[in-house]
Design a protein around this motif. Structure first.
Motif, short mmCIF file in Angstrom:
data_model
loop_
_atom_site.label_atom_id
_atom_site.label_comp_id
_atom_site.label_asym_id
_atom_site.label_seq_id
_atom_site.Cartn_x
_atom_site.Cartn_y
_atom_site.Cartn_z
N LYS A 143 0.84 -1.21 0.00
CA LYS A 143 0.00 0.00 0.00
C LYS A 143 0.86 1.25 0.00
N LEU A 144 1.91 1.23 0.83
CA LEU A 144 2.82 2.37 0.88
C LEU A 144 3.49 2.59 -0.47
N ASN A 145 3.94 1.51 -1.08
CA ASN A 145 4.59 1.61 -2.38
C ASN A 145 3.63 2.12 -3.44
N ASN A 146 2.41 1.58 -3.47
CA ASN A 146 1.42 2.04 -4.45
C ASN A 146 1.06 3.50 -4.24
N PHE A 165 7.36 13.89 1.61
CA PHE A 165 7.08 13.50 2.99
C PHE A 165 7.14 14.73 3.88
N HIS A 166 6.53 14.59 5.02
CA HIS A 166 6.59 15.63 6.05
C HIS A 166 7.55 15.15 7.13
N SER A 167 8.22 16.06 7.75
CA SER A 167 9.22 15.67 8.74
C SER A 167 8.59 14.95 9.93
N ILE A 168 7.32 15.17 10.21
CA ILE A 168 6.67 14.47 11.33
C ILE A 168 6.43 13.00 11.00
N ASP A 169 6.36 12.66 9.71
CA ASP A 169 6.14 11.28 9.29
C ASP A 169 7.45 10.51 9.12
N LEU A 170 8.55 11.17 9.28
CA LEU A 170 9.84 10.56 8.99
C LEU A 170 10.15 9.37 9.90
N ASP A 171 9.90 9.51 11.19
CA ASP A 171 10.16 8.40 12.12
C ASP A 171 9.35 7.17 11.76
N MET A 202 7.97 6.39 8.90
CA MET A 202 8.37 5.85 7.60
C MET A 202 9.66 5.04 7.73
N LEU A 203 10.64 5.56 8.42
CA LEU A 203 11.90 4.84 8.57
C LEU A 203 11.73 3.58 9.40
N GLN A 204 10.87 3.64 10.40
CA GLN A 204 10.62 2.44 11.20
C GLN A 204 10.02 1.34 10.33
N ARG A 205 9.07 1.68 9.49
CA ARG A 205 8.46 0.68 8.62
C ARG A 205 9.45 0.15 7.59
N LEU A 206 10.30 1.03 7.08
CA LEU A 206 11.25 0.61 6.04
C LEU A 206 12.41 -0.20 6.60
N LEU A 207 12.85 0.11 7.80
CA LEU A 207 14.07 -0.51 8.30
C LEU A 207 13.85 -1.47 9.46
N SER A 208 13.05 -1.10 10.42
CA SER A 208 12.97 -1.88 11.65
C SER A 208 12.01 -3.05 11.58
N THR A 209 10.84 -2.85 11.00
CA THR A 209 9.81 -3.89 11.08
C THR A 209 9.90 -4.92 9.96
N MET A 210 10.76 -4.72 9.02
CA MET A 210 10.88 -5.68 7.92
C MET A 210 11.71 -6.88 8.39
#
Length: 191
Positions: free
Chosen positions: A117-120, A133-139, A141-149
């Motif tokens: 969904k994020l990719n689409n 992106f907005h700076s408030i969404d950065l944490d 977004m990075l958590q989903r891309l790096l930590s939870t995978m």
């Protein structure tokens, strides 16, 4: 590629769910057999306990043979109880393993759907290769891309997909000349 992974996860879950149901049926059937066997064993034990060899008018050798048969029957009963207990424990452990595997697959499927969904969403918003992106969404977004995978999650993605998405974010900050966002993005990545 993400769709293929999602299909694989869905296919694995659909294959494990019937196996899980079959194992549950098998455990129920074995449990019922165990209950029936215990009832029969209790009846036999009660019948044998109420047996009084002195009240029988048999010759000594016949009484001795009956007592040996009784002892043999007790050994067989113990062996059957032991085997039944082992089979029940084995099926319960398999049932637990399959339940955990199904839960793991469901979690991975949810992760894959979130990434898809994020990719689409990102591709539909920015076909030029930028991610706004907005700076408030950065944490988040990075958590989903790096930590939870997990390795299972990323196995179907393109090589370097998280890095590519981060690169798209850097391109957007470069386009908008948002130096603070670049610093924040890079500092979060380094931690």
């Amino acid at each position: 590629m993400l769709i293929a992974i999602a299909r694989w996860a869905h296919l694995a879950a659909t294959l494990l769910i019937p196996q899980h149901a079959a194992l549950q049926d098998e455990v129920r059937r074995r449990r019922d057999e165990c209950i029936q066997l215990k009832a029969v064993l209790q009846q036999q034990n009660q019948a044998l306990r109420s047996f009084d060899p002195k009240s029988m008018h048999l010759r000594g050798s016949n009484v001795h043979e009956l007592l040996e048969a009784f002892q043999s029957q007790k050994l067989v009963n113990r062996q059957l109880e032991y085997e039944l207990k082992g089979i029940t424990e084995e099926h319960n452990s398999k049932l637990l393993e399959m339940t955990q595997e199904i839960e793991l697959l469901r979690n991975e499927q949810d992760e894959l759907q979130t990434v898809a969904k994020l990719n689409n969403k990102l591709e539909s918003q920015n076909p030029q290769g930028l991610i706004k992106f907005h700076s408030i969404d950065l944490d988040k977004m990075l958590q989903r891309l790096l930590s939870t995978m997990t390795p299972r999650t990323v196995v179907g993605l393109l090589p370097g997909c998280p890095a590519y998405l981060i690169f798209k974010c850097v391109r957007y900050t470069d386009l908008t000349n948002a130096d603070d966002n670049v610093r924040e993005l890079l500092s979060l990545l380094s931690h």
